[in-house]
Design a protein around this motif. Structure first.
Motif, PDB file in Angstrom:
ATOM      1  N   LEU A 139       0.597  -1.060  -0.055  1.00 13.09           N
ATOM      2  CA  LEU A 139       0.139   0.147  -0.025  1.00 13.09           C
ATOM      3  C   LEU A 139       0.694   1.222   0.004  1.00 13.09           C
ATOM      4  O   LEU A 139       0.435   2.332   0.261  1.00 13.09           O
ATOM      5  CB  LEU A 139      -0.878  -0.153   1.324  1.00 13.09           C
ATOM      6  CG  LEU A 139      -2.262  -0.913   1.209  1.00 13.09           C
ATOM      7  CD1 LEU A 139      -2.999  -0.902   2.481  1.00 13.09           C
ATOM      8  CD2 LEU A 139      -3.103  -0.897  -0.110  1.00 13.09           C
ATOM      9  N   ALA A 140       2.034   1.201  -0.443  1.00 10.57           N
ATOM     10  CA  ALA A 140       2.908   2.412  -0.388  1.00 10.57           C
ATOM     11  C   ALA A 140       2.553   3.273  -1.442  1.00 10.57           C
ATOM     12  O   ALA A 140       1.919   2.857  -2.529  1.00 10.57           O
ATOM     13  CB  ALA A 140       4.301   1.837  -0.950  1.00 10.57           C
ATOM     14  N   GLY A 141       2.313   4.640  -0.768  1.00 17.35           N
ATOM     15  CA  GLY A 141       1.664   5.510  -1.785  1.00 17.35           C
ATOM     16  C   GLY A 141       0.176   5.559  -1.975  1.00 17.35           C
ATOM     17  O   GLY A 141      -0.230   6.419  -2.517  1.00 17.35           O
ATOM     18  N   VAL A 142      -0.331   4.869  -0.918  1.00 15.81           N
ATOM     19  CA  VAL A 142      -1.987   5.043  -1.174  1.00 15.81           C
ATOM     20  C   VAL A 142      -2.083   5.966   0.089  1.00 15.81           C
ATOM     21  O   VAL A 142      -1.549   5.923   1.148  1.00 15.81           O
ATOM     22  CB  VAL A 142      -2.458   3.563  -0.733  1.00 15.81           C
ATOM     23  CG1 VAL A 142      -3.974   3.621  -0.487  1.00 15.81           C
ATOM     24  CG2 VAL A 142      -2.190   2.721  -1.849  1.00 15.81           C
ATOM     25  N   ASP A 143      -3.297   6.637   0.018  1.00 21.61           N
ATOM     26  CA  ASP A 143      -3.486   7.462   1.115  1.00 21.61           C
ATOM     27  C   ASP A 143      -4.082   6.944   2.105  1.00 21.61           C
ATOM     28  O   ASP A 143      -4.540   5.777   2.113  1.00 21.61           O
ATOM     29  CB  ASP A 143      -4.340   8.922   0.536  1.00 21.61           C
ATOM     30  CG  ASP A 143      -5.690   8.252   0.372  1.00 21.61           C
ATOM     31  OD1 ASP A 143      -6.518   8.228   1.467  1.00 21.61           O
ATOM     32  OD2 ASP A 143      -6.174   8.015  -0.736  1.00 21.61           O
ATOM     33  N   LYS A 146      -7.685   5.545   2.317  1.00 23.81           N
ATOM     34  CA  LYS A 146      -8.016   4.410   1.466  1.00 23.81           C
ATOM     35  C   LYS A 146      -7.125   3.418   2.021  1.00 23.81           C
ATOM     36  O   LYS A 146      -7.786   1.930   1.963  1.00 23.81           O
ATOM     37  CB  LYS A 146      -7.506   4.573   0.026  1.00 23.81           C
ATOM     38  CG  LYS A 146      -7.796   3.440  -0.859  1.00 23.81           C
ATOM     39  CD  LYS A 146      -7.257   3.804  -2.318  1.00 23.81           C
ATOM     40  CE  LYS A 146      -8.044   4.992  -3.017  1.00 23.81           C
ATOM     41  NZ  LYS A 146      -7.931   5.168  -4.360  1.00 23.81           N
ATOM     42  N   ALA A 147      -6.003   3.261   2.751  1.00 26.53           N
ATOM     43  CA  ALA A 147      -5.372   2.177   3.276  1.00 26.53           C
ATOM     44  C   ALA A 147      -5.959   1.602   4.411  1.00 26.53           C
ATOM     45  O   ALA A 147      -6.074   0.372   4.583  1.00 26.53           O
ATOM     46  CB  ALA A 147      -3.803   2.755   3.737  1.00 26.53           C
ATOM     47  N   VAL A 152      -8.974  -2.671   7.143  1.00 29.39           N
ATOM     48  CA  VAL A 152     -10.221  -2.985   7.892  1.00 29.39           C
ATOM     49  C   VAL A 152     -10.801  -3.908   7.346  1.00 29.39           C
ATOM     50  O   VAL A 152     -11.376  -4.972   7.698  1.00 29.39           O
ATOM     51  CB  VAL A 152     -10.657  -1.679   8.397  1.00 29.39           C
ATOM     52  CG1 VAL A 152     -12.292  -2.184   8.816  1.00 29.39           C
ATOM     53  CG2 VAL A 152      -9.968  -0.795   9.258  1.00 29.39           C
ATOM     54  N   GLY A 153     -10.942  -4.075   5.722  1.00 31.54           N
ATOM     55  CA  GLY A 153     -11.736  -4.866   5.039  1.00 31.54           C
ATOM     56  C   GLY A 153     -11.125  -6.166   4.874  1.00 31.54           C
ATOM     57  O   GLY A 153     -11.588  -7.075   5.004  1.00 31.54           O
TER      58      GLY A 153
END
Length: 191
Positions: A139-143, A146-147, A152-153
């Motif tokens: 998830l690098a670069g994901v805000d 959104k992360a 959590v999902g």
């Protein structure tokens, strides 16, 4: 000019005498059970389903399953404990997801609950943290919003409750952010 066509021959009928006498249904059912138990434990329901699929009469199946249970070849309590021991740390599944799997395997709720009570809450939390940390790498670069949603999902799909999932994700994101700052201090030198 006439072409010769190959003649199709019907296969010879099976030689009934060479096949020997018909198999004893009990022996066949016993072999089905023993083959199914070779290599891994199975629940009583899984074995009953296997016998039903092979058209073993219900009365015979019940009698054999009872006998296998008497001698300890079928033990749903031991099966539930072993299932949890293999699935909880390896797949990172929470109690709720494990309970659903055990229910699908035919383990009665009381037996499943007893086995699930043996899970250390600390182990369950550690498994959730491992899942989050692994996923964080991708998830690098994901805000952060959104992360958070994705993490959590992920935990929800593994059976973790919302409160626990949000708390772990929040803490892991905070730690991950601090680690990023420790790794790249000059990225913020101008601020």
């Amino acid at each position: 000019m006439s072409e010769e066509r190959p003649t199709s021959r019907a296969p010879a009928p099976p030689d009934v005498e060479s096949q020997g006498p018909p198999a004893d249904p009990e022996s066949v059912a016993r072999k089905i059970l023993l083959d199914a138990l070779t290599g891994q434990a199975r629940s009583r329901k899984e074995l009953a389903d296997k016998l039903a699929k092979k058209d073993v009469p219900a009365e015979l199946a019940e009698r054999l399953l009872d006998r296998f249970e008497e001698v300890g070849l079928i033990d749903d309590e031991a099966f539930a404990r072993a299932w949890i021991a293999s699935r909880q740390p390896g797949k990172g599944l929470a109690r709720r997801a494990l309970a659903q799997e055990l229910r699908r395997k035919g383990i009665v709720d009381d037996v499943a609950r007893e086995a699930l009570d043996e899970i250390d809450p600390g182990d369950e939390e550690a498994a959730a943290r491992i899942l989050v940390r692994k996923k964080l790498r991708s998830l690098a670069g994901v805000d952060q919003h959104k992360a958070t949603r994705r993490l959590v999902g992920l935990l929800a799909r593994k059976g973790y409750g919302g409160a626990m999932a949000f708390a772990i994700v929040k803490e892991e994101l905070r730690q991950h952010g601090e680690e990023q700052l420790d790794l790249h201090p000059d990225a913020f030198a101008g601020e």
